[in-house]
Design an enzyme around this catalytic site. Structure first.
Site, PDB file in Angstrom:
ATOM      1  N   THR A 154       0.827  -1.204   0.000  1.00 12.56           N
ATOM      2  CA  THR A 154       0.000   0.000   0.000  1.00 12.56           C
ATOM      3  C   THR A 154       0.864   1.257   0.000  1.00 12.56           C
ATOM      4  O   THR A 154       1.974   1.264   0.554  1.00 12.56           O
ATOM      5  CB  THR A 154      -0.924   0.026   1.245  1.00 12.56           C
ATOM      6  N   SER A 207      -1.680   3.133  10.653  1.00 10.82           N
ATOM      7  CA  SER A 207      -2.644   2.245  11.332  1.00 10.82           C
ATOM      8  C   SER A 207      -1.962   0.891  11.504  1.00 10.82           C
ATOM      9  O   SER A 207      -0.917   0.630  10.889  1.00 10.82           O
ATOM     10  CB  SER A 207      -3.905   2.059  10.479  1.00 10.82           C
ATOM     11  N   TYR A 213      -3.043  -1.874  10.341  1.00  4.88           N
ATOM     12  CA  TYR A 213      -3.050  -2.486   9.000  1.00  4.88           C
ATOM     13  C   TYR A 213      -1.827  -2.038   8.199  1.00  4.88           C
ATOM     14  O   TYR A 213      -1.104  -2.862   7.625  1.00  4.88           O
ATOM     15  CB  TYR A 213      -4.349  -2.113   8.259  1.00  4.88           C
ATOM     16  N   HIS A 214      -1.591  -0.726   8.152  1.00  5.67           N
ATOM     17  CA  HIS A 214      -0.447  -0.232   7.371  1.00  5.67           C
ATOM     18  C   HIS A 214       0.875  -0.750   7.955  1.00  5.67           C
ATOM     19  O   HIS A 214       1.824  -1.029   7.228  1.00  5.67           O
ATOM     20  CB  HIS A 214      -0.456   1.301   7.322  1.00  5.67           C
ATOM     21  N   VAL A 230      -8.223   2.125  -4.143  1.00  5.80           N
ATOM     22  CA  VAL A 230      -8.897   1.609  -5.332  1.00  5.80           C
ATOM     23  C   VAL A 230     -10.329   2.145  -5.389  1.00  5.80           C
ATOM     24  O   VAL A 230     -11.021   2.207  -4.374  1.00  5.80           O
ATOM     25  CB  VAL A 230      -8.903   0.067  -5.329  1.00  5.80           C
ATOM     26  N   ARG A 284     -17.235   5.493  -1.541  1.00  8.00           N
ATOM     27  CA  ARG A 284     -18.160   5.957  -0.486  1.00  8.00           C
ATOM     28  C   ARG A 284     -18.884   7.224  -0.949  1.00  8.00           C
ATOM     29  O   ARG A 284     -20.102   7.321  -0.846  1.00  8.00           O
ATOM     30  CB  ARG A 284     -17.390   6.251   0.805  1.00  8.00           C
ATOM     31  N   TYR A 331     -13.761  13.667   6.125  1.00  3.99           N
ATOM     32  CA  TYR A 331     -13.137  13.606   7.446  1.00  3.99           C
ATOM     33  C   TYR A 331     -12.195  14.800   7.606  1.00  3.99           C
ATOM     34  O   TYR A 331     -11.251  14.957   6.817  1.00  3.99           O
ATOM     35  CB  TYR A 331     -12.318  12.328   7.594  1.00  3.99           C
TER      36      TYR A 331
HETATM   37  N1  LIG Z   1      -8.902  -1.993  -1.721  1.00  2.31           N
HETATM   38  C1  LIG Z   1      -7.968  -1.042  -1.756  1.00  2.31           C
HETATM   39  O1  LIG Z   1      -8.253   0.150  -1.946  1.00  2.31           O
HETATM   40  C2  LIG Z   1      -6.513  -1.419  -1.590  1.00  2.31           C
HETATM   41  C3  LIG Z   1      -5.561  -0.397  -1.659  1.00  2.31           C
HETATM   42  C4  LIG Z   1      -4.218  -0.720  -1.482  1.00  2.31           C
HETATM   43  C5  LIG Z   1      -3.843  -2.041  -1.270  1.00  2.31           C
HETATM   44  N2  LIG Z   1      -4.786  -3.009  -1.207  1.00  2.31           N
HETATM   45  C6  LIG Z   1      -4.342  -4.382  -0.927  1.00  2.31           C
HETATM   46  O2  LIG Z   1      -4.875  -5.295  -1.853  1.00  2.31           O
HETATM   47  C7  LIG Z   1      -5.168  -6.539  -1.201  1.00  2.31           C
HETATM   48  C8  LIG Z   1      -6.601  -6.925  -1.487  1.00  2.31           C
HETATM   49  O3  LIG Z   1      -7.468  -5.898  -1.027  1.00  2.31           O
HETATM   50  P1  LIG Z   1      -9.036  -6.014  -1.222  1.00  2.31           P
HETATM   51  O4  LIG Z   1      -9.569  -4.644  -1.253  1.00  2.31           O
HETATM   52  O5  LIG Z   1      -9.332  -6.946  -2.324  1.00  2.31           O
HETATM   53  O6  LIG Z   1      -9.436  -6.683   0.159  1.00  2.31           O
HETATM   54  P2  LIG Z   1     -10.592  -7.747   0.473  1.00  2.31           P
HETATM   55  O7  LIG Z   1     -10.730  -7.815   1.939  1.00  2.31           O
HETATM   56  O8  LIG Z   1     -11.798  -7.446  -0.345  1.00  2.31           O
HETATM   57  O9  LIG Z   1      -9.950  -9.108  -0.086  1.00  2.31           O
HETATM   58  C9  LIG Z   1      -9.008  -9.867   0.619  1.00  2.31           C
HETATM   59  C10 LIG Z   1      -9.374 -11.326   0.427  1.00  2.31           C
HETATM   60  O10 LIG Z   1      -8.420 -12.121   1.110  1.00  2.31           O
HETATM   61  C11 LIG Z   1      -9.101 -13.130   1.857  1.00  2.31           C
HETATM   62  N3  LIG Z   1      -8.225 -13.468   2.991  1.00  2.31           N
HETATM   63  C12 LIG Z   1      -7.841 -12.665   4.021  1.00  2.31           C
HETATM   64  N4  LIG Z   1      -7.027 -13.332   4.863  1.00  2.31           N
HETATM   65  C13 LIG Z   1      -6.884 -14.585   4.340  1.00  2.31           C
HETATM   66  C14 LIG Z   1      -6.174 -15.743   4.760  1.00  2.31           C
HETATM   67  N5  LIG Z   1      -5.489 -15.760   5.903  1.00  2.31           N
HETATM   68  N6  LIG Z   1      -6.239 -16.848   3.983  1.00  2.31           N
HETATM   69  C15 LIG Z   1      -6.946 -16.851   2.835  1.00  2.31           C
HETATM   70  N7  LIG Z   1      -7.662 -15.797   2.395  1.00  2.31           N
HETATM   71  C16 LIG Z   1      -7.630 -14.667   3.152  1.00  2.31           C
HETATM   72  C17 LIG Z   1     -10.429 -12.516   2.255  1.00  2.31           C
HETATM   73  O11 LIG Z   1     -11.426 -13.459   2.507  1.00  2.31           O
HETATM   74  C18 LIG Z   1     -10.738 -11.657   1.012  1.00  2.31           C
HETATM   75  O12 LIG Z   1     -11.518 -12.366   0.084  1.00  2.31           O
HETATM   76  C19 LIG Z   1      -4.910  -6.316   0.299  1.00  2.31           C
HETATM   77  O13 LIG Z   1      -3.703  -6.906   0.670  1.00  2.31           O
HETATM   78  C20 LIG Z   1      -4.855  -4.821   0.431  1.00  2.31           C
HETATM   79  O14 LIG Z   1      -3.997  -4.455   1.449  1.00  2.31           O
HETATM   80  C21 LIG Z   1      -6.123  -2.730  -1.364  1.00  2.31           C
END
Ligand SMILES: NC(=O)c1ccc[n+]([C@@H]2O[C@H](COP(=O)([O-])OP(=O)(O)OC[C@H]3O[C@@H](n4cnc5c(N)ncnc54)[C@H](O)[C@@H]3O)[C@@H](O)[C@H]2O)c1
Length: 381
Positions: free
Chosen positions: A144, A183, A185-186, A215, A245, A259
């Site tokens: 990220t 955070s 998470y980060h 995204v 959102r 925010y």
């Molecule tokens: N959505 C965003 O805006 C965004 C931005 C930057 C980075 N990311 C990164 O992209 C990746 C995907 O994000 P997303 O928005 O699709 O999230 P999401 O929560 O929609 O998808 C993550 C998926 O991983 C699965 N998962 C989580 N832990 C697991 C585990 N231990 N074993 C198997 N499956 C597991 C969940 O069930 C889910 O389907 C993340 O790592 C996130 O940090 C997302």
């Protein structure tokens, strides 16, 4: 080309699975369905009516190429993960399988520990399993932009490494950009980076870490082909990403919630480009693994108040400034390099009225599922 996509049922993972399958790759999708379980825990749901993973995979397999689904927890079932890697024999593994909401990771002790355990152990298990399986597999990880923090203390944000001069010796060095998470998470994404540095140094693990922006968007070229393939649309204060959102709020007659001052500038990318960039990273696996390859997976930067203005002007929505639940700079500038992916052929999709309107149409169509109570459910930290 075989790709193992971990976390392939999620918001970014599902469209990526489809993009890879649509481009002739043999895809195995792994997920423990924890994101669906978190919806139940929070009392939230995707605005779009997403299908079961079995239904998704059945329909996609008919349209593109056969996709296999394996239900597995990458953080808890190391033996299963290593066996799958040996049996399937992927050329690339894409790691999306992490708890990805900063607000969720800041709800309380349980969520903090879960996020660290799940993300760090899961990512470490993957590194370890690749080494143990003794295969030259390219690991593509979704990181990220939040690992860099949002200050201009070190100038424009480079791709992972900062060129510095050491005061005491006068010599030049390229160091991993100083981590500055906002955070838990980060923070896990910063810890992931160190795992990659070590596995790369010690075993030559081939890793691409994609530091992705926020995204936005819902549908992709592939998800539009059948209603059963629809992507998830999170609009709540915990998992909803900011632009999605705002658009869903505009479609539901709810003021756009900014925010703080809205002076925060962030990097953005459309969901179509998420899938495309991961595809590009995999297609370009043949690089010298002398260090971890880091790209900023970003199309453009935008100030949140400007984004809200754009949506407000397009749909006549009100804007409401609320106390910022997050601990972050009230205002910042941001300049980010995305040269790496551009050099591989990435041509960024920029925000425009038509694309915003596509998302608005989906949000308006799904009005019946919009829960006003979920708009402001973010924890404070
Ligand atoms: N959505 C965003 O805006 C965004 C931005 C930057 C980075 N990311 C990164 O992209 C990746 C995907 O994000 P997303 O928005 O699709 O999230 P999401 O929560 O929609 O998808 C993550 C998926 O991983 C699965 N998962 C989580 N832990 C697991 C585990 N231990 N074993 C198997 N499956 C597991 C969940 O069930 C889910 O389907 C993340 O790592 C996130 O940090 C997302």
């Amino acid at each position: 080309m075989k790709a193992l996509v971990l976390g392939g049922d999620g918001f970014c993972g599902w469209p990526t699975v489809l993009r890879l399958a649509n481009n002739g790759m043999e895809v195995c999708l792994v997920d423990n369905l924890s994101r669906r379980a978190i919806d139940n825990e929070l009392g939230t749901a995707s605005l779009t009516p997403i299908k079961s993973i079995q239904e998704r995979v059945k329909v996609a397999s008919k349209l593109f190429a056969p996709i296999t689904f394996v239900r597995l927890d990458v953080a808890k079932d190391y033996a299963g993960l290593e066996k799958l890697i040996r049996d399937f024999g992927p050329d690339a593994i894409v790691q999306f399988a992490e708890q990805r909401a900063a607000p969720y990771s800041m709800i309380g002790d349980e969520q903090r520990r879960y996020t660290v355990d799940n993300n760090v152990t899961g990512t470490h298990n993957i590194c370890s399993a690749i080494v143990n399986a003794n295969r030259d597999i390219h690991l593509v990880h979704l990181g990220t932009m939040g690992v860099y923090g949002y200050t201009k203390a070190f100038g424009p944000i480079p791709e992972g490494y900062l060129d510095v001069t050491i005061n005491s010796t006068g010599s030049d060095a390229s160091i991993l950009y100083p981590a500055n998470p906002g955070s838990v998470y980060h923070m896990t994404k910063c810890l992931d980076q160190l795992l990659f540095q070590f596995y790369n140094k010690n075993w030559g693990l081939r890793v691409t870490d994609l530091h992705q922006g926020i995204v936005w968007g819902v549908d992709t070229v592939e998800t539009k082909l059948d209603a059963s393939l629809v992507n998830r649309f999170d609009y709540d204060g915990v998992y909803g990403t900011v632009l999605n959102r705002f658009i869903s709020q505009a479609a539901n007659g709810v003021p756009l919630t900014i925010y703080g001052t809205g002076g925060q500038t962030r990097a953005f990318i459309n969901i179509n480009d998420t899938a495309e960039c991961v595809k590009l990273a995999i297609e370009n696996s043949d690089f010298e693994p002398d260090r971890v390859r880091i790209f900023n997976q970003v199309a453009e930067t935008k100030r949140l108040s400007d984004l809200a203005e754009i949506i407000s002007n397009q749909y006549g929505a009100e804007i409401s400034y609320i106390e910022n639940p997050r601990k972050e700079l009230a205002e910042n500038d941001l300049e980010v390099s995305n040269e790496g992916l551009v050099s591989l052929g990435f041509s960024p999709i920029l925000l425009d009225e038509t694309l915003v309107d596509d998302v608005h149409t989906i949000a308006a169509f799904c009005k019946g599922s919009f829960d006003r109570g979920a708009v402001l459910n973010s924890p404070k930290w």
